[in-house]
Structures are given as structure tokens and as C-alpha cells.
Write a protein that holds these residues in place. Sequence first.
Motif, mmCIF file in Angstrom:
data_model
loop_
_atom_site.group_PDB
_atom_site.id
_atom_site.type_symbol
_atom_site.label_atom_id
_atom_site.label_comp_id
_atom_site.label_asym_id
_atom_site.label_seq_id
_atom_site.Cartn_x
_atom_site.Cartn_y
_atom_site.Cartn_z
ATOM 1 N N LYS A 48 -7.995 52.265 -58.722
ATOM 2 C CA LYS A 48 -7.746 51.553 -59.981
ATOM 3 C C LYS A 48 -6.323 51.815 -60.475
ATOM 4 O O LYS A 48 -5.656 50.895 -60.995
ATOM 5 N N THR A 49 -5.826 53.031 -60.316
ATOM 6 C CA THR A 49 -4.451 53.335 -60.718
ATOM 7 C C THR A 49 -3.461 52.497 -59.914
ATOM 8 O O THR A 49 -2.494 51.946 -60.456
ATOM 9 N N LEU A 50 -3.689 52.392 -58.606
ATOM 10 C CA LEU A 50 -2.822 51.569 -57.761
ATOM 11 C C LEU A 50 -2.915 50.096 -58.138
ATOM 12 O O LEU A 50 -1.895 49.398 -58.245
ATOM 13 N N LEU A 51 -4.135 49.630 -58.331
ATOM 14 C CA LEU A 51 -4.330 48.228 -58.684
ATOM 15 C C LEU A 51 -3.628 47.890 -59.993
ATOM 16 O O LEU A 51 -2.994 46.829 -60.113
ATOM 17 N N ASP A 52 -3.725 48.781 -60.973
ATOM 18 C CA ASP A 52 -3.063 48.535 -62.259
ATOM 19 C C ASP A 52 -1.562 48.348 -62.094
ATOM 20 O O ASP A 52 -0.944 47.549 -62.808
ATOM 21 N N GLU A 53 -0.963 49.075 -61.159
ATOM 22 C CA GLU A 53 0.475 48.941 -60.919
ATOM 23 C C GLU A 53 0.826 47.544 -60.409
ATOM 24 O O GLU A 53 1.908 47.022 -60.680
ATOM 25 N N PHE A 54 -0.095 46.948 -59.668
ATOM 26 C CA PHE A 54 0.175 45.624 -59.108
ATOM 27 C C PHE A 54 -0.140 44.493 -60.089
ATOM 28 O O PHE A 54 0.390 43.389 -59.930
ATOM 29 N N ILE A 55 -1.003 44.740 -61.076
ATOM 30 C CA ILE A 55 -1.434 43.625 -61.931
ATOM 31 C C ILE A 55 -0.964 43.747 -63.383
ATOM 32 O O ILE A 55 -1.090 42.772 -64.136
ATOM 33 N N ARG A 56 -0.415 44.895 -63.807
ATOM 34 C CA ARG A 56 -0.008 45.004 -65.214
ATOM 35 C C ARG A 56 1.171 44.070 -65.490
ATOM 36 O O ARG A 56 2.108 43.953 -64.699
ATOM 37 N N GLU A 57 1.083 43.415 -66.631
ATOM 38 C CA GLU A 57 2.018 42.332 -66.935
ATOM 39 C C GLU A 57 3.461 42.801 -67.098
ATOM 40 O O GLU A 57 4.395 42.020 -66.917
#
Length: 533
Positions: A438-447
Motif C-alpha cells: 500500500k505504501t508503494l501503491l500510494d507513491e504511484f497514485i497520489r495526486e
Amino acid sequence: MTEYVLTAIDTTRIQDYIFGSNRLAENIGGSELVEMATHQWVYEALPPNNNVDAATVTLDSSRTIDTLNAEVLYTGGGNTVILFKTFDLARAFASRLTRRVLREAPGLELVIAHHRFDWARDSLAQVVSTTLGVDLARKKQNRAFSTPLLGLGVTVPCASTGLVASRIVEKKPVSLEIRAKSSKSVQNQSLARLREKLPKIQQGDWEIPRDFDDLGRIKGEESYIAVVHADGNGIGKRVEAIANRYYEPQQNRAYIKAIRTFSQSLERAATRALISVVDLMADAFIADPELAGHHRQRFPLRPIVFGGDDVTFICHARYGLSLAVRYLEAFEKATQGEPAFDGKPAYACAGIAIVKTHYPFARAYRLSEQLCRSAKQMLKQEKIEGSAVDWHVAMSGITGSLEAIRQREYSVKQGLLHMRPLLLRDSNVSWRTWPVFKTLLDEFIREDGEWFDRRNKAKALREALRQGQDAVRDFLSTYQLDALPKVGTINVADYEKTGWAGDRCIYFDAIEIMDLFTDVQRIVSEFVTADGV
């Protein structure tokens, strides 16, 4: 000698019965008929003078077999177990129940086994174990398999089952089975049970989906749904442990109390967990009216099987992972508060199959089951006690087993591109956890991040990951990046410069799912923070 009869009821080919159609209403109807056949119809077929409280439809523990004609011990795990005073009462009950199933739920197959025993001399725990594990299993093996008559003369096949159609409904030929599943009374009862068990689902003026196309497809997006299947870990072992604890004949009543308490605790916990999932989705709609507007006020979630530790629901693809994780977290918390679990949480696994809306539903469900088993197998291999999650995105057709698919699509020279399955919580044993992902995914999707809305860059990284560590270093050089996103809990040297931890890729899963993920919890949390609650 005090002789009673133990009767055990089970269903066969239940997955085919519920999930064999590509029409959501028929899947819902099949699930409701199974629920009715294993609960309501069982109670109604009992002889007079039993322990079912007619007003609340619950089991009255103060009424026992010594003063009754029948005592329901428990219903759960797909089984119903009942004590009868005499064999004639048990046989008459089985006749009433099976006749009703034949009439009102065509195609649903029940298996019933009776076992005489002496209350004073025999261990009820052993009798239950033998009846469920031996007698029912033998009956399932030796039963005459149904061979439906596919038609004589001029006939028309059912659009859903291929069996002989008995009527035309909405310009489609349907069989007796589909007529029963699609009947207005069964659909209405399913909706009523949903609203009773999950009250927040009707809080807003939202349309509850009755078709896969009603799961909130957003205009301009490809239509995908998530099939989520969750199942408790080691439930059979817990039941076995109860039997071992109350093994003596003089403990028969204590065994009944313990197994009944466990069954009821498990059902309450699973229901509370599903309520938590529905509440989260409803809160997101309340928090973000624009989101509800994107879905045209159609609630993008529909439970199909619920009421026990085996739960299946479908939702818009973007919410599948987020809602599955919420279910696992809520299940752990709910079981911890139940008396049967002594303050310790029970664990579960979930499999999420993300497929196109009109993908064959039976195949999608089987994939979700395989994914759930994959998560359980990982826990077993690593000897970890906890919850886990696994998923697969099917961009096209699926052929072969999950293992074959991953070997074909996710295996490269460097190793395996996927980090799935994932442990639900951080672990000292493995970095392959949901918090890390989830931490990695947030890096790719945070605006406000450097990867947001840069699909070409993410696509280039995905291809570099396929080619191995040297290609990733070249990618970083080309895009003038010092490193890929970091997670402090990954204790692997230089993974942020190579993209890999040994023979496992760290970033591929996050890139693959980034367009099919919405953090429902964050939507709700940001609304609560902004509202000052």
C-alpha cells in the motif's frame, strides 16, 4: 438406554448452483434459495415441540432433547445438525424438507445422513464427527448423480443452464431452476435479508444492483468488476478442538453448548465484518457525493453469500482490494470480541478476481476461490498465523490454473514479477505485506506525486522490471531519477535501484493495479478530518 437420532444435512455442488449463471439476479436467487433450504425450511420442517423460537427464529438453549421431539444443535459451515427423539421423526422431517426443496428449489441437491446413538454411553462429539466426516461423505460418493432429461421432441434450452426451458420470461427461455431463482418472492426475500443484516446499504437513496451492469460503471472507463471471496482460516481445526475437549458421554450437553456458541459467534463476527465493508462503501458515498454521482447513485457493491465465515461479494473493480482488506481487518476484530474465541482474533484469507463485467461469472468465482487458497497456502508454507490476501487482474480470457497463469504471465529470467500473496499486517518474517504494498501503491497514485498521471513513465518502468535489474538501472538513468519509491520496512539492499528483492519484483504489482484501485478508507478519513469530527 436413551436412544436418539442425529441427523446431518449438507448441500452438494453448491458453487455450481449459486455461481453458474452470468446473470447477477440468478446468482442472488440461488444464494437465497440455499439460505432458505438450510435455515428457514429446515425449521419449518421440524416436528412440533422443538427448540426453535418461532418469534425470533433463534435456538432456545433452555429447551433440550429430553423434553422435545427435535433439537437443532447448530447450523454453520454449510451443515445443519439436529437431534431427533426417534428415527421415525427424523425420517419424516427429511421427507418434508427434501420434497420442499424439489418443489421450490429445483436443481439444489441435499444430502442427509441419520445416525442412531445412545446418549448415556456414546460421545455426541464423536457421533457428530462420524456423521459429518464419514456418513455424509459416503452418501455423497455413492449417491446416484442426477442426469436431467434434456428434452423429448421439440424443446428449447434454457438460456442460463442449457436444461429444458419450461417458460419464456422476458423473451428468454428459462428452466424450472432459473424460474425459482428469478421469482419475485425469492428476489424480494433476498433484498429484505440484505437490508435487515446490512442496514446502512439503504441509508442513502441508492439503487441496490441486481445486474452486473448496475455495479456503478463510470462513463468513459472500461467496465471491470471485482469478485471477492473470503474464508476463515482453520475453522475445521477449531471445531475439531471443541470435539476433543468434550469427548466423554457425560460431556454431551457441554459439547452442544460449546459448538453452538462457536457457530453463533462465528456467524455474528462474519456478519459484523461484512457490515463494516458495506458501511465503509456507504460512508464513502456520503463523504463524496461526486463519487456517488459518478456511479449514477448505484451502490457499487452486492453481497451474494454471507452469514458465515465463507463470504462472497462483488463490487466495482476499483474498490475490490480496499474492501477485501477492510473485511479481513474487521473479521479479526469482531472475532476477538466474541466469547468463543477467548479474546484472541481468528484469521481469514481473501481472493479478489478482477475481471471484465461480462466475463463468465462461474470462472471468475473459481478464480477468486483459487486466490483465497493461494493466500492460505502461503501462510501454511511460511508457518505464519495471520490473515492474507491475493488477487489477479484478468485483462483477457483465463486459461489454466492460477499457478499456470502466473508461471506464464509473471515469470521472467530474474524471477517472479508479483509479490502476491500478501500478509495483511507487517511481519518480521516477510516484507511481502499489505502495508508495504500500500505504501508503494500510494507513491504511484497520489495526486501530488511524480508518478501521478504519467502513464508512459509507469509503463516504461513496468517493461524495465520485466527485463531485470540492469534494465531498471537504465530506466533510472534515462528518467534522471535517483531511486524508486522506498519503504522503510523492506530490509533488502539497493532494492530501490534494482526494483527487485532477490527473485521477487517489488514494484510490478503496484503499477499493474494503479488504474484499478481507489482507497475507500482514505475518502472517508479525509471527509471526517475536513468535517472536524
